[in-house]
Design a protein around this motif. Structure first.
Motif, PDB file in Angstrom:
ATOM      1  N   TRP A   1      -2.840 -15.398  -2.022  1.00  0.00           N
ATOM      2  CA  TRP A   1      -3.177 -14.028  -1.666  1.00  0.00           C
ATOM      3  C   TRP A   1      -2.657 -13.005  -2.677  1.00  0.00           C
ATOM      4  O   TRP A   1      -2.969 -11.820  -2.564  1.00  0.00           O
ATOM      5  CB  TRP A   1      -2.596 -13.690  -0.288  1.00  0.00           C
ATOM      6  N   THR A   2      -1.897 -13.441  -3.667  1.00  0.00           N
ATOM      7  CA  THR A   2      -1.215 -12.482  -4.536  1.00  0.00           C
ATOM      8  C   THR A   2      -2.179 -11.577  -5.293  1.00  0.00           C
ATOM      9  O   THR A   2      -1.969 -10.361  -5.359  1.00  0.00           O
ATOM     10  CB  THR A   2      -0.290 -13.224  -5.521  1.00  0.00           C
ATOM     11  N   GLN A   3      -3.222 -12.132  -5.874  1.00  0.00           N
ATOM     12  CA  GLN A   3      -4.153 -11.290  -6.634  1.00  0.00           C
ATOM     13  C   GLN A   3      -4.805 -10.239  -5.755  1.00  0.00           C
ATOM     14  O   GLN A   3      -5.035  -9.095  -6.189  1.00  0.00           O
ATOM     15  CB  GLN A   3      -5.224 -12.162  -7.312  1.00  0.00           C
ATOM     16  N   GLN A   4      -5.080 -10.597  -4.514  1.00  0.00           N
ATOM     17  CA  GLN A   4      -5.658  -9.626  -3.584  1.00  0.00           C
ATOM     18  C   GLN A   4      -4.630  -8.555  -3.210  1.00  0.00           C
ATOM     19  O   GLN A   4      -4.951  -7.369  -3.105  1.00  0.00           O
ATOM     20  CB  GLN A   4      -6.144 -10.341  -2.321  1.00  0.00           C
TER      21      GLN A   4
ATOM     22  N   GLU B   1       0.819  -1.208   0.000  1.00  0.00           N
ATOM     23  CA  GLU B   1       0.000   0.000   0.000  1.00  0.00           C
ATOM     24  C   GLU B   1       0.853   1.259   0.000  1.00  0.00           C
ATOM     25  O   GLU B   1       0.488   2.282  -0.585  1.00  0.00           O
ATOM     26  CB  GLU B   1      -0.923  -0.007   1.220  1.00  0.00           C
TER      27      GLU B   1
ATOM     28  N   ILE C   1      -2.095  -7.539  -5.073  1.00  0.00           N
ATOM     29  CA  ILE C   1      -1.827  -6.667  -6.218  1.00  0.00           C
ATOM     30  C   ILE C   1      -2.776  -5.467  -6.223  1.00  0.00           C
ATOM     31  O   ILE C   1      -2.400  -4.353  -6.609  1.00  0.00           O
ATOM     32  CB  ILE C   1      -1.937  -7.472  -7.530  1.00  0.00           C
ATOM     33  N   LYS C   2      -4.006  -5.692  -5.750  1.00  0.00           N
ATOM     34  CA  LYS C   2      -4.998  -4.616  -5.736  1.00  0.00           C
ATOM     35  C   LYS C   2      -4.640  -3.512  -4.742  1.00  0.00           C
ATOM     36  O   LYS C   2      -5.203  -2.415  -4.792  1.00  0.00           O
ATOM     37  CB  LYS C   2      -6.373  -5.185  -5.401  1.00  0.00           C
ATOM     38  N   LYS C   3      -3.684  -3.791  -3.841  1.00  0.00           N
ATOM     39  CA  LYS C   3      -3.307  -2.827  -2.821  1.00  0.00           C
ATOM     40  C   LYS C   3      -2.247  -1.830  -3.290  1.00  0.00           C
ATOM     41  O   LYS C   3      -1.904  -0.903  -2.561  1.00  0.00           O
ATOM     42  CB  LYS C   3      -2.789  -3.555  -1.572  1.00  0.00           C
ATOM     43  N   THR C   4      -1.699  -2.030  -4.480  1.00  0.00           N
ATOM     44  CA  THR C   4      -0.587  -1.186  -4.900  1.00  0.00           C
ATOM     45  C   THR C   4      -0.814  -0.593  -6.285  1.00  0.00           C
ATOM     46  O   THR C   4      -1.467  -1.199  -7.143  1.00  0.00           O
ATOM     47  CB  THR C   4       0.737  -1.976  -4.890  1.00  0.00           C
ATOM     48  N   THR C   5      -0.263   0.586  -6.493  1.00  0.00           N
ATOM     49  CA  THR C   5      -0.252   1.200  -7.816  1.00  0.00           C
ATOM     50  C   THR C   5       1.091   0.980  -8.497  1.00  0.00           C
ATOM     51  O   THR C   5       1.304   1.434  -9.617  1.00  0.00           O
ATOM     52  CB  THR C   5      -0.518   2.714  -7.711  1.00  0.00           C
TER      53      THR C   5
END
Length: 261
Positions: free
Chosen positions: A27-30, A6, A32-36
């Protein structure tokens, strides 16, 4: 760990933020959604930018074909186990991001890197072979270690001596039981557990069909030391693994000692 992603790239010093993640982690796909930030993935079973295929395990280490960045490398890793393939892929990914070419990646991966307690082979005087993986333990690494025990070419008994996986909180019993029911019966002939929650590995193994006569638990080192010599045989292949706080290296030392008495 998600908090790291994040915040990746929020500081002014980070000009090209990149996260290197395991594509095979659930958990990787989840995450990935936390970062730009840019994401580079490595993996074996799922599509990734850095991948390993054609894997072969042996007593000397593991070999595989690494494919990344239009590069294909035959890697002979002087380390054992699937977990070390993941470590090598992660290192290769960072190498490529840092500007290394295929030759430099290959040279780095083939270099022996010794760290005590990370799947090191220890031979004893009377023919036992110990897989010393005492550095630490968690559900993912323990599963891979047990799979390695079951997959190596070995004609005699396979023995797992497993200590507690610590810091699992409310999930501890369920995680220990799952290891026993999913992996142990298929991969070893004798299970010895040590500590507190490790007993649930044995419960899971028995529920999965492993004979109670092949499952032993000891609450403390003294009790283990009193019985270990009578449980183990010459020619056994023995995996020893547990969390750092369990001091499983003391068990390895004891097994070496009783082998010479």
């Amino acid at each position: 760990k998600g908090e790291l992603l994040e915040n990746l790239g929020k500081g002014e010093a980070c000009l090209a933020p990149t996260a290197v993640l395991n594509a095979d982690n659930r958990w990787t796909q989840q995450l990935i959604k936390k970062t730009t930030a840019r994401v580079m993935r490595f993996g074996i079973d799922n599509e990734a930018e850095v991948m390993a295929g054609e894997i072969r395990y042996c007593m000397e280490g593991v070999s595989f074909v690494l494919e990344a960045m239009e590069t294909r490398l035959q890697v002979d890793l002087p380390l054992m186990g699937k977990v070390n393939i993941y470590n090598a892929l992660a290192a290769a990914a960072v190498g490529f991001l840092s500007g290394c070419d295929g030759d430099q990646i290959w040279e780095g991966l083939r270099r022996e890197t010794y760290q005590e307690g990370r799947m090191r082979k220890v031979s004893t005087a009377n023919g036992k072979l110990i897989l010393n993986d005492t550095y630490n333990s968690n559900p993912a690494s323990l599963r891979m270690a047990i799979e390695l025990l079951g997959g190596l070419p070995w004609e005699r008994r396979r023995v797992a001596i497993l200590g507690d996986m610590l810091e699992l909180g409310d999930f501890s019993r369920a995680e220990h039981e799952a290891i026993g029911s999913e992996k142990v019966r298929k991969c070893c002939d004798l299970l010895i557990t040590y500590g507190t929650d490790a007993r649930y590995i044995g419960e899971g193994a028995r529920r999965a069909g492993m004979s109670s006569e092949a499952v032993f638990h000891f609450d403390n080192f003294f009790d283990f030391a009193q019985r270990a010599g009578g449980l183990l045989k010459s020619g056994d292949l023995i995996l020893v693994k547990g969390s750092r706080g369990m001091k499983m290296e003391e068990i390895v030392s004891h097994l070496q000692k009783i082998s010479t008495e």
